[in-house]
Design a protein around this motif. Sequence first.
Motif, short mmCIF file in Angstrom:
data_model
loop_
_atom_site.label_atom_id
_atom_site.label_comp_id
_atom_site.label_asym_id
_atom_site.label_seq_id
_atom_site.Cartn_x
_atom_site.Cartn_y
_atom_site.Cartn_z
N ALA A 358 0.47 -1.28 0.15
CA ALA A 358 -0.08 0.24 0.51
C ALA A 358 0.88 1.19 -0.37
CB ALA A 358 -1.09 -0.33 1.70
N SER A 359 2.16 1.04 0.83
CA SER A 359 3.14 2.42 0.83
C SER A 359 2.91 2.65 -0.94
CB SER A 359 4.12 1.90 1.88
OG SER A 359 4.86 0.88 1.46
N ILE A 360 3.84 1.57 -1.35
CA ILE A 360 4.34 2.05 -2.71
C ILE A 360 3.10 2.59 -3.56
CG2 ILE A 360 5.44 0.36 -4.77
CD1 ILE A 360 7.53 0.77 -2.40
N GLY A 361 1.48 1.60 -2.96
CA GLY A 361 0.95 2.63 -4.01
C GLY A 361 0.50 4.17 -3.94
N PHE A 362 0.88 4.68 -2.80
CA PHE A 362 0.99 6.13 -2.78
C PHE A 362 2.11 6.31 -3.40
CE2 PHE A 362 -1.53 5.00 1.11
CZ PHE A 362 -2.20 6.27 0.93
N VAL A 363 3.40 6.14 -3.44
CA VAL A 363 4.76 6.51 -4.00
C VAL A 363 4.52 6.27 -5.56
CG1 VAL A 363 7.14 6.10 -5.43
CG2 VAL A 363 6.20 5.40 -2.75
N LEU A 364 4.07 4.74 -5.94
CA LEU A 364 3.47 5.46 -7.56
C LEU A 364 2.38 6.90 -7.56
CD1 LEU A 364 2.77 1.30 -7.56
CD2 LEU A 364 4.71 3.11 -8.51
N ASN A 365 1.26 6.54 -7.43
CA ASN A 365 0.26 7.59 -7.44
C ASN A 365 1.09 9.23 -7.31
OD1 ASN A 365 -1.83 9.67 -6.05
ND2 ASN A 365 -2.80 8.52 -7.43
N ILE A 366 2.04 9.20 -6.26
CA ILE A 366 2.67 10.24 -6.66
C ILE A 366 3.46 10.97 -7.93
CG2 ILE A 366 4.80 11.87 -5.41
CD1 ILE A 366 3.54 10.14 -2.40
N GLY A 367 4.15 9.86 -8.68
CA GLY A 367 4.99 9.79 -9.89
C GLY A 367 4.20 10.01 -10.65
N LEU A 368 2.48 9.18 -10.72
CA LEU A 368 1.33 9.84 -11.60
C LEU A 368 1.07 11.65 -12.78
CD1 LEU A 368 -0.87 7.07 -11.45
CD2 LEU A 368 0.40 7.12 -13.06
N GLN A 369 1.82 12.09 -10.92
CA GLN A 369 1.49 13.09 -10.44
C GLN A 369 2.76 14.17 -10.29
OE1 GLN A 369 -2.25 14.65 -8.18
NE2 GLN A 369 -1.85 12.02 -7.61
N PRO A 370 4.13 14.00 -11.34
CA PRO A 370 4.95 14.34 -11.16
C PRO A 370 4.92 15.88 -11.41
CG PRO A 370 4.72 14.44 -13.87
CD PRO A 370 3.95 13.68 -13.25
N LYS A 371 5.86 16.69 -10.94
CA LYS A 371 5.94 18.86 -10.82
C LYS A 371 5.86 19.01 -12.31
CE LYS A 371 8.83 19.92 -8.00
NZ LYS A 371 10.13 20.79 -7.74
N LYS A 372 5.33 19.64 -12.24
CA LYS A 372 5.20 20.21 -13.80
C LYS A 372 5.76 21.77 -13.84
CE LYS A 372 0.62 19.42 -14.66
NZ LYS A 372 0.13 18.77 -13.71
N TYR A 373 7.14 20.98 -14.71
CA TYR A 373 8.22 22.51 -15.13
C TYR A 373 7.75 23.52 -16.30
CZ TYR A 373 11.22 19.24 -12.95
OH TYR A 373 11.53 18.26 -11.10
N GLN A 374 8.03 24.45 -16.15
CA GLN A 374 7.75 25.86 -17.01
C GLN A 374 9.03 26.10 -17.88
OE1 GLN A 374 4.73 27.03 -15.88
NE2 GLN A 374 4.39 26.22 -15.12
#
Length: 374
Positions: A358-374
């Motif tokens: 489950a903890s890896i699941g949270f990391v994967l979700n964070i990876g699906l929403q990466p920082k958007k660089y300008q």
Amino acid sequence: MRFITQTKPYQLKNYRFMLVASVLLISILGVLVVGSASPERQNSQILGVVLGVIAMVVVSLIDYSWVLNFYWIFYIINVVLLVATELFGVTVNNARRWLNLGFVQFQTSDLSKIILILFYAKFFSEHRDDLNTPRTIITSVLLLIPTLILLLRQPNLSTTICISLVFCAIYYSAGLSYKFIGTVLAIVIPAAVIFLSIVVQPNQPFLRDYQQTRILAWLNPEEYASDEAYQQMNSIMAIGSGQLTGKGLNNNTTTSVKNGNYISEPQTDFIFAIVGEELGFVGCCIVIGLLLLIVIQCILVGIKAQDLAGQIVCCGVAALIGFQSFINIGVATGVLPNTGIPLPFVSYGLTSLVCMYASIGFVLNIGLQPKKYQ
């Protein structure tokens, strides 16, 4: 290609399949090793992996930012579960760590680890502007104390130490000042030396007798070779006997430490001894390498997280896996005093497996929403 949950659309290209593959590989290795250490538990371990994968996939598709909005509810649930364990928990080997709800029995401390990571991720992100003020520092420590006390009462010293280390890691990742860190280290290191010198003395007031004996056995293993140091010395012997490639899984070698039943509970706390004996130095390197790879990938996801909360969650998961692995392997190799804690994704235990996934699941979700660089 996009796929959509109830909260956000995600791009499949951002899904960290390398992280998933690493976790699956070490879990498969864990199933094989557990099956060799305790054949009757292998099917249960397979079930744990299946449930863990399901939990990981489901959690990975739920927006972590939305989940973190309930951080105070999570905190209360954690304390309630630990109190319930204290009052109504199941006692095994003189430790009350399991809570039986009728349809399921689980170890509440495993759930505490991930809950506290989520709680402090939101808490620190909410206090990022006053993170280094005495009020925030004291408040964050006071909020941790109930969990640590309840864990110590189980007793579960290893998890208490692990959670404390994870807390320090995530506070540092949140932006704790180096000045404060230096001040704390200047106090903690001498205090730790004084504490260690006191707890080895007769009639010391801090540790239970068995905990003190474990430290003494760690410092002087030869004097406790027939009792407290017995497990660790046999574990070291097993790892060394595996040499380069090991004796093979499910072997019938009469000289095997495992086959001679010289290690109790080899499928949990001393699973690394089985890895060393049956898979040798190569197998040990593979296990350590996969765990290190998982930790590094969690950190890399955190670096690209869209916000501070995401960074802290990734750091917390990486720290949890790293510290827990270090403690387990350190005990099995005699580097640390004997204390029970599972090796992530390898040791037997459904609760630990599902919570780790489950903890890896949270990391994967964070990876699906990466920082958007300008």
